[in-house]
Scaffold this active site. Structure first.
Site, PDB file in Angstrom:
ATOM      1  N   ASP A  92       0.844  -1.187   0.000  1.00 53.07           N
ATOM      2  CA  ASP A  92       0.000   0.000   0.000  1.00 53.07           C
ATOM      3  C   ASP A  92       0.888   1.249   0.000  1.00 53.07           C
ATOM      4  O   ASP A  92       1.844   1.339   0.769  1.00 53.07           O
ATOM      5  CB  ASP A  92      -0.898  -0.018   1.246  1.00 53.07           C
ATOM      6  CG  ASP A  92      -2.114   0.866   1.100  1.00 53.07           C
ATOM      7  OD1 ASP A  92      -2.376   1.361  -0.009  1.00 53.07           O
ATOM      8  OD2 ASP A  92      -2.814   1.051   2.117  1.00 53.07           O
ATOM      9  N   CYS A 126      -7.515  -2.647  -5.747  1.00 52.64           N
ATOM     10  CA  CYS A 126      -6.608  -2.787  -4.605  1.00 52.64           C
ATOM     11  C   CYS A 126      -7.503  -2.606  -3.389  1.00 52.64           C
ATOM     12  O   CYS A 126      -8.609  -3.140  -3.373  1.00 52.64           O
ATOM     13  CB  CYS A 126      -5.453  -1.796  -4.691  1.00 52.64           C
ATOM     14  SG  CYS A 126      -5.917  -0.062  -4.931  1.00 52.64           S
ATOM     15  N   ARG A 132      -2.421   1.630  -6.176  1.00 52.55           N
ATOM     16  CA  ARG A 132      -2.032   0.434  -6.918  1.00 52.55           C
ATOM     17  C   ARG A 132      -2.875   0.253  -8.177  1.00 52.55           C
ATOM     18  O   ARG A 132      -2.354  -0.080  -9.241  1.00 52.55           O
ATOM     19  CB  ARG A 132      -2.131  -0.793  -6.006  1.00 52.55           C
ATOM     20  CG  ARG A 132      -1.126  -0.717  -4.865  1.00 52.55           C
ATOM     21  CD  ARG A 132      -1.289  -1.828  -3.873  1.00 52.55           C
ATOM     22  NE  ARG A 132      -2.324  -1.507  -2.900  1.00 52.55           N
ATOM     23  CZ  ARG A 132      -2.498  -2.138  -1.757  1.00 52.55           C
ATOM     24  NH1 ARG A 132      -1.694  -3.156  -1.438  1.00 52.55           N
ATOM     25  NH2 ARG A 132      -3.452  -1.797  -0.924  1.00 52.55           N
TER      26      ARG A 132
END
Length: 189
Positions: A92, A126, A132
């Site tokens: 993350d 994500c 992402r």
């Protein structure tokens, strides 16, 4: 955004209605002891999310940094196949360790989806659907632009601004922007 416990049925209904062939999951469902999204895939036996659908695992292939599972989705006696990619080595607010492995994921997702103009959308998620997911979508677009010989294929910043008009906050860090360029350079050199 990854499915929550109360949206799993909605997620699978969307997959069915949009005739989705490919789902790309970026990250882990639990990161640093925090649930980022609810596990929505079948593990031991068929998954029946309660909306008239049944999802079962047909096969699983380990590609190193990511796993590809093939699912059979069934509704009212009709079945479809779905490729589900789990790329868990993408932290993350960070970037994957190897751009070559990430571009391999992008290429395989497009192969499984069929790159025809009438192909259904690839579902990418994500946890929040920003960093992402933005890296995957942007990398995919710039790689395809360059393969097609389009002049603006290196303009990641303009693409990011365009995408942010549709999803605010897409791509979260300068390292993620740099990673998109590295994916492009790794493919072209």
């Amino acid at each position: 955004q990854g499915p929550k416990d109360n949206t799993i049925c909605d997620f699978w209904r969307m997959v069915w209605l949009e005739r989705v062939r490919v789902v790309v999951m970026l990250g882990k469902s639990v990161e640093q002891n925090v649930l980022k999204f609810h596990p929505y895939w079948p593990s031991n036996g068929p998954l029946e999310p309660g909306c008239g659908l049944s999802i079962s695992v047909v096969s699983e292939e380990d590609h190193g940094p990511f796993v590809e599972r093939t699912y059979r989705i069934t509704r009212r006696g009709k079945s479809r196949s779905l490729s589900h990619f789990m790329f868990t080595e993408f932290p993350d607010h960070g970037v994957p360790g190897d751009e070559g492995q990430f571009t391999a994921l992008i290429e395989l997702a497009h192969i499984r989806n069929d790159s025809a103009p009438t192909a259904p959308p690839i579902v990418v998620h994500c946890s929040a659907g920003l960093g992402r997911t933005g890296v995957f979508i942007s990398s995919s677009i710039v790689l395809r632009r360059c393969l097609l010989g389009q002049e603006n294929c290196f303009d990641v910043f303009d693409l990011m601004l365009h995408l942010r008009r549709q999803r605010a906050g897409l791509i979260q860090t300068k390292e993620q922007v740099l990673f998109i360029y590295m994916c492009l350079l790794g493919k072209l050199v």
